[in-house]
Design a protein around this motif. Structure first.
Motif, short mmCIF file in Angstrom:
data_model
loop_
_atom_site.label_atom_id
_atom_site.label_comp_id
_atom_site.label_asym_id
_atom_site.label_seq_id
_atom_site.Cartn_x
_atom_site.Cartn_y
_atom_site.Cartn_z
N GLN A 6 -8.04 4.43 49.99
CA GLN A 6 -8.83 3.34 49.60
C GLN A 6 -10.21 3.90 49.32
O GLN A 6 -10.85 3.47 48.13
CB GLN A 6 -8.49 2.52 50.63
N GLU A 7 -10.71 4.75 50.32
CA GLU A 7 -12.08 5.21 50.06
C GLU A 7 -12.36 6.10 48.64
O GLU A 7 -13.29 5.95 47.80
CB GLU A 7 -12.36 6.10 51.17
N GLN A 8 -11.30 6.99 48.39
CA GLN A 8 -11.42 7.28 47.24
C GLN A 8 -11.33 6.58 46.06
O GLN A 8 -12.00 6.86 44.96
CB GLN A 8 -10.31 8.76 47.09
N ARG A 9 -10.29 5.75 46.11
CA ARG A 9 -10.32 4.85 45.06
C ARG A 9 -11.42 4.11 44.84
O ARG A 9 -11.95 3.82 43.48
CB ARG A 9 -9.15 3.86 45.16
N ASP A 10 -12.05 3.74 45.80
CA ASP A 10 -13.43 3.08 45.80
C ASP A 10 -14.35 3.77 44.94
O ASP A 10 -15.35 3.29 44.07
CB ASP A 10 -13.93 2.49 46.85
N PHE A 11 -14.53 4.96 45.29
CA PHE A 11 -15.36 5.98 44.84
C PHE A 11 -15.31 6.26 43.27
O PHE A 11 -16.34 6.33 42.59
CB PHE A 11 -15.16 7.48 45.61
N LEU A 12 -13.85 6.03 42.79
CA LEU A 12 -13.73 6.39 41.29
C LEU A 12 -14.37 5.38 40.70
O LEU A 12 -14.39 5.24 39.31
CB LEU A 12 -12.31 6.44 41.08
N CYS A 13 -14.49 4.01 41.15
CA CYS A 13 -15.09 2.93 40.36
C CYS A 13 -16.44 2.50 40.80
O CYS A 13 -16.91 1.49 40.71
CB CYS A 13 -14.12 1.67 40.61
N SER A 14 -17.43 3.47 41.63
CA SER A 14 -18.33 3.04 42.10
C SER A 14 -19.84 3.50 41.39
O SER A 14 -20.95 3.57 41.66
CB SER A 14 -18.55 4.23 43.36
N GLY A 15 -19.80 3.47 40.02
CA GLY A 15 -20.98 4.01 39.15
C GLY A 15 -20.90 5.65 38.88
O GLY A 15 -22.01 5.98 38.59
N VAL A 16 -19.66 6.36 39.04
CA VAL A 16 -19.71 7.81 38.74
C VAL A 16 -19.97 7.97 37.29
O VAL A 16 -19.42 7.19 36.49
CB VAL A 16 -18.37 8.33 39.49
N LEU A 109 -26.42 3.14 36.28
CA LEU A 109 -27.72 2.96 36.27
C LEU A 109 -28.57 3.29 37.45
O LEU A 109 -29.49 3.77 37.73
CB LEU A 109 -28.27 1.81 35.56
N LYS A 110 -27.97 2.50 38.67
CA LYS A 110 -28.63 2.55 39.90
C LYS A 110 -28.38 3.95 40.38
O LYS A 110 -29.28 4.17 41.29
CB LYS A 110 -27.75 1.68 40.78
#
Length: 160
Positions: A6-16, A109-110
């Protein structure tokens, strides 16, 4: 076996920053930048949003081989995950996902504005025509860390 927690999934959608590479059977290759992503098919597939007109060669290679390498990099830390897939589907872009792209841009942008990237430059990189968008999806078959350092290239998981 799920290759991404789940942490990796969240990372993929985190503004990368999201880039994809494809190559033909002759090893000619190209790279294209995505403008957002999500999970589909009950989370089994990663879907990325691409501007079709940006790289006709990319889509030709994907159609011929079905393979891609997908890189997700967080600009503020350079944390990078590479995911490979070999069952690529290119589908119509769901117009309801325009909000996901705008949300991804806001998070991106952040990340980059505090690093000195002018907002206008980032917005130019992400500029798109909704009529030009497609959704590419795939089931991950290998995941690697690509963060610069001694563990770059380390396999995090592979499909059986």
């Amino acid at each position: 076996m799920e290759l991404l927690d789940q942490e990796q999934r969240d990372f993929l959608c985190s503004g990368v920053s999201i880039s994809l590479a494809a190559c033909g059977d002759d090893r000619d290759n190209c790279v294209i930048r995505a403008v957002g992503c999500k999970f589909v098919d009950d989370g089994r597939r990663i879907a990325v949003f691409l501007r079709h007109s940006r790289s006709p060669d990319f889509f030709r290679f994907v159609q011929a081989t079905g393979r891609i390498a997908n890189v997700f990099c967080l600009p503020s830390t350079n944390r990078t995950i590479q995911i490979k897939g070999d069952d690529v589907r290119v589908e119509a872009f769901p117009a309801a996902d325009l909000a996901l792209i705008e949300g991804h841009l806001a998070l991106f942008l952040k990340q980059v504005v505090p690093l000195g990237v002018p907002e206008s430059v980032a917005r130019t990189i992400f500029a798109y025509d909704p009529a030009d968008l497609v959704m590419l999806s795939y089931v991950p078959n290998a995941v690697f860390t690509q963060t610069p350092g001694p563990k770059a290239g380390e396999l995090l998981g592979r499909a059986a």
